[in-house]
Design a protein around this motif. Structure first.
Motif, PDB file in Angstrom:
ATOM      1  N   ARG A  94       0.913  -1.234  -0.078  1.00 54.51           N
ATOM      2  CA  ARG A  94      -0.076   0.137   0.133  1.00 54.51           C
ATOM      3  C   ARG A  94       1.032   1.398   0.090  1.00 54.51           C
ATOM      4  N   MET A  95       1.920   1.216   0.732  1.00 56.23           N
ATOM      5  CA  MET A  95       3.014   2.311   0.711  1.00 56.23           C
ATOM      6  C   MET A  95       3.576   2.532  -0.780  1.00 56.23           C
ATOM      7  N   ASN A  96       3.515   1.762  -1.417  1.00 57.77           N
ATOM      8  CA  ASN A  96       3.842   1.879  -2.698  1.00 57.77           C
ATOM      9  C   ASN A  96       2.712   1.792  -3.967  1.00 57.77           C
ATOM     10  N   GLY A  97       1.606   2.132  -3.528  1.00 57.76           N
ATOM     11  CA  GLY A  97       0.626   2.369  -4.695  1.00 57.76           C
ATOM     12  C   GLY A  97      -0.284   0.944  -4.908  1.00 57.76           C
ATOM     13  N   PHE A  98       0.118  -0.027  -4.201  1.00 55.08           N
ATOM     14  CA  PHE A  98      -0.563  -1.395  -4.877  1.00 55.08           C
ATOM     15  C   PHE A  98      -2.178  -1.506  -4.154  1.00 55.08           C
ATOM     16  N   MET A  99      -2.855  -1.921  -5.121  1.00 55.44           N
ATOM     17  CA  MET A  99      -4.102  -2.435  -4.575  1.00 55.44           C
ATOM     18  C   MET A  99      -3.790  -3.944  -4.252  1.00 55.44           C
TER      19      MET A  99
ATOM     20  N   GLY B 133     -13.678 -22.684  -6.225  1.00 61.01           N
ATOM     21  CA  GLY B 133     -12.552 -22.967  -7.140  1.00 61.01           C
ATOM     22  C   GLY B 133     -11.509 -23.987  -6.369  1.00 61.01           C
ATOM     23  N   ASP B 134     -10.208 -24.008  -6.978  1.00 65.55           N
ATOM     24  CA  ASP B 134      -9.375 -24.951  -6.248  1.00 65.55           C
ATOM     25  C   ASP B 134      -8.694 -24.081  -5.208  1.00 65.55           C
ATOM     26  N   ALA B 135      -8.634 -25.280  -4.182  1.00 67.16           N
ATOM     27  CA  ALA B 135      -7.986 -24.928  -2.933  1.00 67.16           C
ATOM     28  C   ALA B 135      -6.426 -24.392  -3.089  1.00 67.16           C
ATOM     29  N   GLY B 136      -5.829 -23.826  -2.701  1.00 65.47           N
ATOM     30  CA  GLY B 136      -4.259 -23.465  -2.619  1.00 65.47           C
ATOM     31  C   GLY B 136      -4.175 -21.721  -3.054  1.00 65.47           C
ATOM     32  N   PHE B 137      -4.947 -21.255  -3.589  1.00 65.16           N
ATOM     33  CA  PHE B 137      -4.824 -20.045  -4.156  1.00 65.16           C
ATOM     34  C   PHE B 137      -3.786 -19.067  -3.408  1.00 65.16           C
ATOM     35  N   PRO B 138      -2.862 -18.390  -3.975  1.00 66.08           N
ATOM     36  CA  PRO B 138      -2.204 -17.683  -3.270  1.00 66.08           C
ATOM     37  C   PRO B 138      -2.781 -16.622  -2.218  1.00 66.08           C
ATOM     38  N   ASP B 139      -2.122 -16.231  -1.343  1.00 61.61           N
ATOM     39  CA  ASP B 139      -2.687 -15.375   0.016  1.00 61.61           C
ATOM     40  C   ASP B 139      -2.940 -13.909  -0.510  1.00 61.61           C
ATOM     41  N   LEU B 140      -2.378 -13.470  -1.185  1.00 60.88           N
ATOM     42  CA  LEU B 140      -2.422 -11.941  -1.744  1.00 60.88           C
ATOM     43  C   LEU B 140      -2.230 -11.946  -3.358  1.00 60.88           C
ATOM     44  N   VAL B 141      -3.033 -11.017  -3.948  1.00 60.36           N
ATOM     45  CA  VAL B 141      -2.681 -10.572  -5.270  1.00 60.36           C
ATOM     46  C   VAL B 141      -2.683  -8.899  -5.039  1.00 60.36           C
ATOM     47  N   LEU B 142      -1.558  -8.647  -5.529  1.00 61.21           N
ATOM     48  CA  LEU B 142      -1.022  -7.133  -5.568  1.00 61.21           C
ATOM     49  C   LEU B 142      -1.244  -6.688  -6.822  1.00 61.21           C
ATOM     50  N   ALA B 143      -1.938  -5.526  -7.263  1.00 60.04           N
ATOM     51  CA  ALA B 143      -1.868  -4.901  -8.592  1.00 60.04           C
ATOM     52  C   ALA B 143      -1.682  -3.190  -8.455  1.00 60.04           C
ATOM     53  N   HIS B 144      -0.807  -2.881  -9.475  1.00 57.07           N
ATOM     54  CA  HIS B 144      -0.335  -1.456  -9.837  1.00 57.07           C
ATOM     55  C   HIS B 144      -0.481  -1.137 -11.207  1.00 57.07           C
ATOM     56  N   THR B 145      -1.124  -0.190 -11.390  1.00 55.99           N
ATOM     57  CA  THR B 145      -1.275   0.322 -13.016  1.00 55.99           C
ATOM     58  C   THR B 145       0.050   0.161 -13.550  1.00 55.99           C
ATOM     59  N   HIS B 146       1.194   0.537 -13.039  1.00 54.70           N
ATOM     60  CA  HIS B 146       2.482   0.559 -14.046  1.00 54.70           C
ATOM     61  C   HIS B 146       3.481  -0.600 -13.482  1.00 54.70           C
TER      62      HIS B 146
ATOM     63  N   LEU C  61       1.252  -9.034  -9.122  1.00 56.06           N
ATOM     64  CA  LEU C  61       2.125 -10.105  -8.188  1.00 56.06           C
ATOM     65  C   LEU C  61       1.173 -11.258  -7.567  1.00 56.06           C
ATOM     66  N   PHE C  62       1.282 -12.454  -7.968  1.00 54.97           N
ATOM     67  CA  PHE C  62       0.563 -13.555  -6.831  1.00 54.97           C
ATOM     68  C   PHE C  62       1.662 -13.898  -5.698  1.00 54.97           C
ATOM     69  N   VAL C  63       1.297 -13.714  -4.609  1.00 57.03           N
ATOM     70  CA  VAL C  63       2.207 -13.783  -3.533  1.00 57.03           C
ATOM     71  C   VAL C  63       1.498 -14.861  -2.359  1.00 57.03           C
ATOM     72  N   GLU C  64       2.286 -15.570  -2.040  1.00 61.61           N
ATOM     73  CA  GLU C  64       1.909 -16.787  -1.119  1.00 61.61           C
ATOM     74  C   GLU C  64       3.029 -16.585  -0.019  1.00 61.61           C
ATOM     75  N   LEU C  65       2.494 -16.578   1.259  1.00 65.42           N
ATOM     76  CA  LEU C  65       3.214 -16.378   2.585  1.00 65.42           C
ATOM     77  C   LEU C  65       3.563 -17.362   3.262  1.00 65.42           C
ATOM     78  N   LYS C  66       4.701 -17.542   3.854  1.00 70.71           N
ATOM     79  CA  LYS C  66       4.965 -18.708   4.637  1.00 70.71           C
ATOM     80  C   LYS C  66       5.842 -18.195   5.757  1.00 70.71           C
ATOM     81  N   SER C  67       5.701 -19.022   6.893  1.00 76.82           N
ATOM     82  CA  SER C  67       6.670 -18.751   7.872  1.00 76.82           C
ATOM     83  C   SER C  67       8.162 -19.489   7.541  1.00 76.82           C
ATOM     84  N   ASP C  68       9.087 -19.313   8.657  1.00 71.15           N
ATOM     85  CA  ASP C  68      10.145 -19.824   8.063  1.00 71.15           C
ATOM     86  C   ASP C  68      10.311 -21.513   8.033  1.00 71.15           C
ATOM     87  N   THR C  69       9.417 -22.092   8.764  1.00 72.65           N
ATOM     88  CA  THR C  69       9.337 -23.573   8.566  1.00 72.65           C
ATOM     89  C   THR C  69       8.132 -23.971   7.944  1.00 72.65           C
TER      90      THR C  69
END
Length: 107
Positions: free
Chosen positions: A19-24, A44-57, A61-69
């Motif tokens: 959000r600081m960089n203007g992404f939805m 739909g199918d299970a396992g879709f990435p945690d976040l979708v980040l979108a910016h006009t320019h 990005l599709f983002v999957e978040l994981k702890s260190d383990t």
């Protein structure tokens, strides 16, 4: 996922940087059932990435978040396999935050 879990804390950091960089940001929130199981109401199918980040320019990005383990589930692995050749897919752990922040900040 409990709100103080490592992935939840990581998620808050990623959303703030995006959000600081203007992404939805899009995230489907899980809920805990009476039996203590975590579910996300989706069609739909299970396992879709945690976040979708979108910016006009800066793109999408599709983002999957994981702890260190944390490990990818079979559904998450399938989504990664199908998305990664065609879009920008990120598997993000705490150690990846600086690299992701650099990516989100570049024009």
């Amino acid at each position: 996922m409990p709100r103080n879990a490592p992935e939840a804390i990581l998620q808050e950091k990623v959303i703030t940087i995006a959000r600081m960089n203007g992404f939805m940001v899009q995230h489907s929130r899980p809920v805990q059932t009476a039996q203590g199981r975590w579910l996300t109401a989706i069609q739909g199918d299970a396992g879709f990435p945690d976040l979708v980040l979108a910016h006009t320019h800066r793109g999408v990005l599709f983002v999957e978040l994981k702890s260190d383990t944390g490990r990818l589930s079979p559904g998450q692995t399938a989504w990664r396999r199908n998305l990664a050749p065609h879009v920008e897919y990120w598997l993000v752990r705490e150690a990846d935050l600086q690299e992701l922040a650099t990516r989100l900040g570049r024009p």
